[in-house]
Design a protein around this motif. Structure first.
Motif, mmCIF file in Angstrom:
data_model
loop_
_atom_site.group_PDB
_atom_site.id
_atom_site.type_symbol
_atom_site.label_atom_id
_atom_site.label_comp_id
_atom_site.label_asym_id
_atom_site.label_seq_id
_atom_site.Cartn_x
_atom_site.Cartn_y
_atom_site.Cartn_z
ATOM 1 N N HIS A 1 4.274 -4.210 2.156
ATOM 2 C CA HIS A 1 4.173 -2.860 1.574
ATOM 3 C C HIS A 1 4.914 -1.810 2.405
ATOM 4 O O HIS A 1 4.417 -0.688 2.591
ATOM 5 C CB HIS A 1 2.710 -2.457 1.416
ATOM 6 C CG HIS A 1 1.897 -3.411 0.599
ATOM 7 N ND1 HIS A 1 2.305 -3.893 -0.631
ATOM 8 C CD2 HIS A 1 0.696 -4.002 0.842
ATOM 9 C CE1 HIS A 1 1.399 -4.724 -1.114
ATOM 10 N NE2 HIS A 1 0.415 -4.816 -0.241
ATOM 11 N N ASN B 1 2.721 2.031 8.869
ATOM 12 C CA ASN B 1 2.779 1.909 7.423
ATOM 13 C C ASN B 1 4.005 2.632 6.883
ATOM 14 O O ASN B 1 4.685 3.376 7.594
ATOM 15 C CB ASN B 1 1.517 2.496 6.791
ATOM 16 C CG ASN B 1 0.285 1.663 7.087
ATOM 17 O OD1 ASN B 1 0.348 0.426 7.110
ATOM 18 N ND2 ASN B 1 -0.840 2.325 7.317
ATOM 19 N N ARG C 1 5.525 -1.782 5.597
ATOM 20 C CA ARG C 1 5.110 -1.671 7.003
ATOM 21 C C ARG C 1 6.249 -2.121 7.911
ATOM 22 O O ARG C 1 7.094 -2.917 7.533
ATOM 23 C CB ARG C 1 3.868 -2.540 7.225
ATOM 24 C CG ARG C 1 3.341 -2.541 8.652
ATOM 25 C CD ARG C 1 2.150 -3.481 8.794
ATOM 26 N NE ARG C 1 0.989 -2.944 8.105
ATOM 27 C CZ ARG C 1 -0.128 -3.641 7.866
ATOM 28 N NH1 ARG C 1 -0.208 -4.897 8.244
ATOM 29 N NH2 ARG C 1 -1.139 -3.070 7.248
ATOM 30 N N GLY D 1 -0.303 1.320 11.179
ATOM 31 C CA GLY D 1 -0.513 0.231 10.240
ATOM 32 C C GLY D 1 -1.645 -0.697 10.635
ATOM 33 O O GLY D 1 -2.313 -1.268 9.789
ATOM 34 N N TYR E 1 2.463 -0.974 15.076
ATOM 35 C CA TYR E 1 2.657 -1.174 13.644
ATOM 36 C C TYR E 1 2.519 0.147 12.899
ATOM 37 O O TYR E 1 1.624 0.955 13.175
ATOM 38 C CB TYR E 1 1.630 -2.170 13.112
ATOM 39 C CG TYR E 1 1.717 -3.519 13.776
ATOM 40 C CD1 TYR E 1 2.525 -4.514 13.252
ATOM 41 C CD2 TYR E 1 1.016 -3.783 14.944
ATOM 42 C CE1 TYR E 1 2.625 -5.758 13.869
ATOM 43 C CE2 TYR E 1 1.115 -5.026 15.570
ATOM 44 C CZ TYR E 1 1.914 -6.002 15.018
ATOM 45 O OH TYR E 1 2.013 -7.220 15.645
#
Length: 226
Positions: free
Chosen positions: A149, A189, A151, A195, A187
């Motif tokens: 998605h 998003n 990320r 994320g 991480y």
């Protein structure tokens, strides 16, 4: 840069990757009772305790040769994904069924893993990875999760200061001990929010099994040395 002393390690205790840890090689999994020269094995879960991450400038993970895409390479950061990531090129030495060829192949294999970490494209890495390597499959799950998605991952770069082939003449399967250093991974998003939880830097020793066939080397198994 501290290096791991392989003299103190045996292939007898290894742990393989568990799912849900991202692309990081923070592998927790299993300890097995294999003997030196046999592939890593799995049994009941245990807790990983790798050597903590190190500082300095470790040796490069793979060959210097790459296929550079158009544009200037830009590593990922909190503002966006990596751009124009150079594609690793397998050196001719890595195609040889020799001790030196095995070492060159392992460094190339990790260079392909770095490329997958940065781009989400693991096709090159999977090409040289056995489909029944469970630890490798879980690393693949982490790569996929890091790119779902929209990320992306910043950091997580792998370096391989030491590759020690445990060469056996006239054997199809070979083993090696590998020191793997991985940077902290963060991480994000698609909207720039966090994320998932970051993963700290690691400095770990792995047992790697590879086989040589008509198409060259393939990684058959991978385990974290306890």
């Amino acid at each position: 840069m501290p290096r791991l002393s392989f003299a103190s390690f045996t292939v007898a205790t290894v742990r393989v990757a568990a799912a849900g840890i991202g692309v990081s090689l923070l592998l927790s999994g299993c300890q097995g009772g294999s003997t030196p020269g046999s592939p890593p094995s799995e049994s009941s879960p245990t807790t990983a305790s790798p050597t903590s991450g190190a500082t300095g400038s470790p040796s490069p993970v793979g060959p210097s040769a790459t296929t550079a895409p158009s544009g200037v390479y830009k590593p990922a950061d909190p503002k966006g994904k990596a751009q124009n990531v150079p594609v690793p090129v397998m050196p001719e030495l890595a195609k040889e069924n020799t001790k030196e060829g095995l070492e060159a192949f392992i460094r190339y294999w990790y260079a392909e893993q770095n490329y997958a970490i940065e781009t989400g494209d693991s096709s090159g890495w999977k090409r040289f990875t056995a489909p029944d390597c469970r630890a490798c499959n879980r690393i693949q799950e982490g790569i996929d999760d890091s790119n779902v998605h929209g990320r992306w991952l910043a950091g997580g770069k792998i370096t391989v200061p030491v590759v020690e082939p445990l060469w056996t003449d006239n054997a199809v399967g070979q083993q090696a001990k590998v020191q793997v250093i991985q940077e902290r991974a963060d991480y994000f998003n698609a909207d720039g929010t966090t994320g998932r939880a970051f993963e700290k830097a690691t400095n770990s020793a792995f047992g790697l099994s590879a086989s040589f066939g008509p198409d060259g080397w393939t990684v058959a198994d991978l385990g974290l040395i306890g």
